[in-house]
Enzyme design. Sequence first.
Site, PDB file in Angstrom:
ATOM      1  N   CYS A  91       0.859  -1.183   0.000  1.00 58.44           N
ATOM      2  CA  CYS A  91       0.000   0.000   0.000  1.00 58.44           C
ATOM      3  C   CYS A  91       0.894   1.231   0.000  1.00 58.44           C
ATOM      4  O   CYS A  91       1.655   1.438   0.945  1.00 58.44           O
ATOM      5  CB  CYS A  91      -0.877  -0.019   1.255  1.00 58.44           C
ATOM      6  SG  CYS A  91      -1.866   1.471   1.462  1.00 58.44           S
ATOM      7  N   CYS A 205      -0.838   3.385  -6.524  1.00 60.45           N
ATOM      8  CA  CYS A 205      -1.762   2.805  -5.547  1.00 60.45           C
ATOM      9  C   CYS A 205      -1.929   1.366  -6.009  1.00 60.45           C
ATOM     10  O   CYS A 205      -2.168   1.112  -7.197  1.00 60.45           O
ATOM     11  CB  CYS A 205      -3.102   3.538  -5.569  1.00 60.45           C
ATOM     12  SG  CYS A 205      -4.416   2.661  -4.677  1.00 60.45           S
TER      13      CYS A 205
END
Length: 287
Positions: A91, A205
């Site tokens: 992440c 992302c």
Amino acid sequence: MGVDLFAGRNSAALPPLARAPRILVFDSGVGGLTVLAELRAARPDAAFTYAADDAAFPYGALADERLVARVLSVMERLIARERPDIVVIACNTASTLALPALRARFALPFVGTVPAVKPAVAASTSGLVTVLATPGTVRREHTREMVEAFAGQTEVTLVGSRTLAAYAEAELSGAPVSDDAIRAELAPCFVERDGRRTDAVALACTHFPLLTKRFERLAPWPAAFIDPAPAVARRVAALAAHASGTEPPPPGRAVFTSDRAQPEALVAALRARGLPRVENDVILLTD
Ligand code: DGL
């Protein structure tokens, strides 16, 4: 640069291990599955647990201090429970902020995901590159430092999307998202200047590579969409080189922090990615 996302002070000289590594892959939701696929290709023998902090999704909307505290407390519980050899923070929103605190708290190697500014700049011939991320990653000091370090003469546009990660979640859960909705999020990534056009987009992302085929189809003109997951997997494979065994790997597990039952389509998608066991370890987000 402030943070070394790929190494970490706890990663040096690990003693040999006579079994396959236990690797904990962590994200706010299902985005880290794009990293898991590369990790599994690199170390098919490893025991994988995939943990999604879906009770706190989306991380991109959390204030910085709250996000660091949340990641530390969830990780406390997961590490005690899973006893991993390596943790992959799959992440960008968490990695670009919380890695120093994680490394200070736990004596384990952490590998993070880094916005692929350098590869995107290298892939561009037009000199116009975009980093597409969550609003959290876009406002990070670390992201700006990477742009300063690697952009050179290339113009880098930072785009923070509030909704794309949720669109990727919806698609994988069997709730299709319209082309128009995705096109609207993609539009600011594509810049035209003096006859030149953006030709490389760093997917910063981990949810976004789930939508790469849609991006390619909906982009106003062709561009390279760059996913850092293979580089993350190479780093993890190097760190895990000290561990090897002869046992076949146990079935992979997915752990969710909310109390929600996962939709059928998502359970099937997890199974297809080597995670046949799906569990909830409820850690609700408190105010
Ligand atoms: N997958 C996460 C990332 O790489 C973020 C999604 C979210 O906002 O929770 O940044």
